[in-house]
Design an enzyme around this catalytic site. Structure first.
Site, short mmCIF file in Angstrom:
data_model
loop_
_atom_site.label_atom_id
_atom_site.label_comp_id
_atom_site.label_asym_id
_atom_site.label_seq_id
_atom_site.Cartn_x
_atom_site.Cartn_y
_atom_site.Cartn_z
N ARG A 138 -24.81 8.53 0.58
CA ARG A 138 -25.23 7.13 0.79
C ARG A 138 -26.05 6.99 2.07
O ARG A 138 -27.08 6.31 2.09
CB ARG A 138 -24.00 6.23 0.86
N ASP A 180 -20.22 9.46 1.06
CA ASP A 180 -20.66 8.66 2.20
C ASP A 180 -21.91 9.26 2.83
O ASP A 180 -22.85 8.55 3.20
CB ASP A 180 -19.55 8.58 3.25
N ARG A 200 0.83 -1.20 0.00
CA ARG A 200 0.00 0.00 0.00
C ARG A 200 0.87 1.25 0.00
O ARG A 200 0.59 2.24 -0.67
CB ARG A 200 -0.91 -0.03 1.22
N HIS A 239 -12.26 9.36 4.87
CA HIS A 239 -13.03 8.62 3.87
C HIS A 239 -12.42 7.23 3.80
O HIS A 239 -11.57 6.93 2.97
CB HIS A 239 -12.95 9.32 2.51
#
Length: 312
Positions: free
Chosen positions: A148, A145, A85, A172
């Site tokens: 949603r 978000d 990552r 986020h």
């Protein structure tokens, strides 16, 4: 109005297509390292503009972004097999650095909206690399978000999402959360609204726990990616509406990734023609404040990892 989008992938083109529906853009520039793709997408969008307001749409170079009102950043690359990552993030920070330098060179008076993930971390670096005021650099943060959340609450409460004022704040990502103490339905606290709910067992849409809704919001992107490979339509629509609201100077409260203390994080803020005009000050319960501080710590840790790895 002139909008320039860095990145001709699914998200960038979804933003561009959604913008056409609002009929507010006069010039739209698509910039991508893959020039053929950018040209193909620009041509397709240009044809679509015939059924909306005409817009001059073309694939361009960084210098073509000159005098943009908005710069939208969706550029970045996907993770390669066996790659960590941190390696991916470092590479995307390099991409962001080049874009930031071009913004300062050609369009330093624009408002810069970052969508590329991790949105809070990369928005921080765009701000740092560009040297622009934090009011002019922000990310989409938890705006999707929050959308949603309101969509799910509207479905389960059988009420318009326009009458629901509830936010998702924080990173986020996995540490985001819903401050229920600030959630309202038509002026009534959400918890009070639900206590007086008249739904009964067996109803078509039964009541649902806040925890389940929060989990649905948090895992929504994973589910969509698993089924179709990427999330693009909703973020495209949300970003286009964000731009429309800012351009019309509505001074509406959104939950973008904004600069608070020393990090960028999703938090309610008033956005207008000047960018971030006011960061709201939520009164949080003790456990909610602890969650917010933890979320900030997650973002800080990622920033420090990158700074150490890249000697920034």
């Amino acid at each position: 109005m002139k909008v320039s989008i860095y990145g001709a992938g699914r998200v960038g083109i979804s933003v561009a297509f959604s913008l056409l529906h609002y009929g507010i853009v006069d010039e739209l520039v698509i910039v991508d390292i893959d020039k053929n793709r950018a040209e193909g997408e620009a041509l397709d969008l240009l044809h679509a503009s015939a059924v909306f307001k005409y817009c001059n749409i073309y694939a361009g170079k960084p210098e073509d972004t000159k005098d943009s009102d908005f710069i939208i950043i969706t550029a970045g690359r996907a993770q390669r097999p066996g790659e960590t990552r941190l390696e991916l993030l470092a590479d995307n920070v390099r991409i962001i650095k080049e874009i930031s330098e071009n913004i300062v060179r050609y369009s330093k008076d624009s408002l810069v909206i970052n969508i590329t993930n991790p949105v809070d971390v990369l928005t921080y670096f765009i701000w740092k690399f560009s040297g622009l005021h934090s009011s002019k650099v922000f990310g989409t943060g938890t705006t999707l978000d929050t959308a949603r959340l309101r969509a799910l609450l509207a479905k389960h409460l059988d009420i318009s999402p326009a009458s629901i004022h509830a936010y998702v704040i924080g990173e986020h990502g996995d540490s985001e959360f819903i401050p229920l103490s600030n959630a309202m339905v038509g002026g009534v606290p959400l918890t009070d609204f639900c206590e007086k709910c008249e739904k009964k067992a067996g109803d078509t849409i039964p009541c649902i726990s806040f925890e389940k809704i929060a989990n649905e919001v948090k895992t929504a992107a994973y589910k969509i990616i698993e089924k179709k490979g990427a999330t693009n339509l909703a973020i495209g629509a949300v970003t286009a509406k964000l731009i429309d609201s800012i351009w019309k100077n509505e001074r509406r409260v959104w939950t973008p990734s904004v600069y608070i203390e020393d990090v960028y994080i999703g938090y309610p803020a008033v956005l207008g023609r000047k960018g971030v005009e006011k960061v709201m000050h939520l009164t949080l319960e003790k456990d909610e404040q602890e969650k917010l501080e933890y979320s900030k710590a997650v973002i800080r840790r990622a920033i420090k990892e990158i700074e150490a790895a890249m000697l920034i």
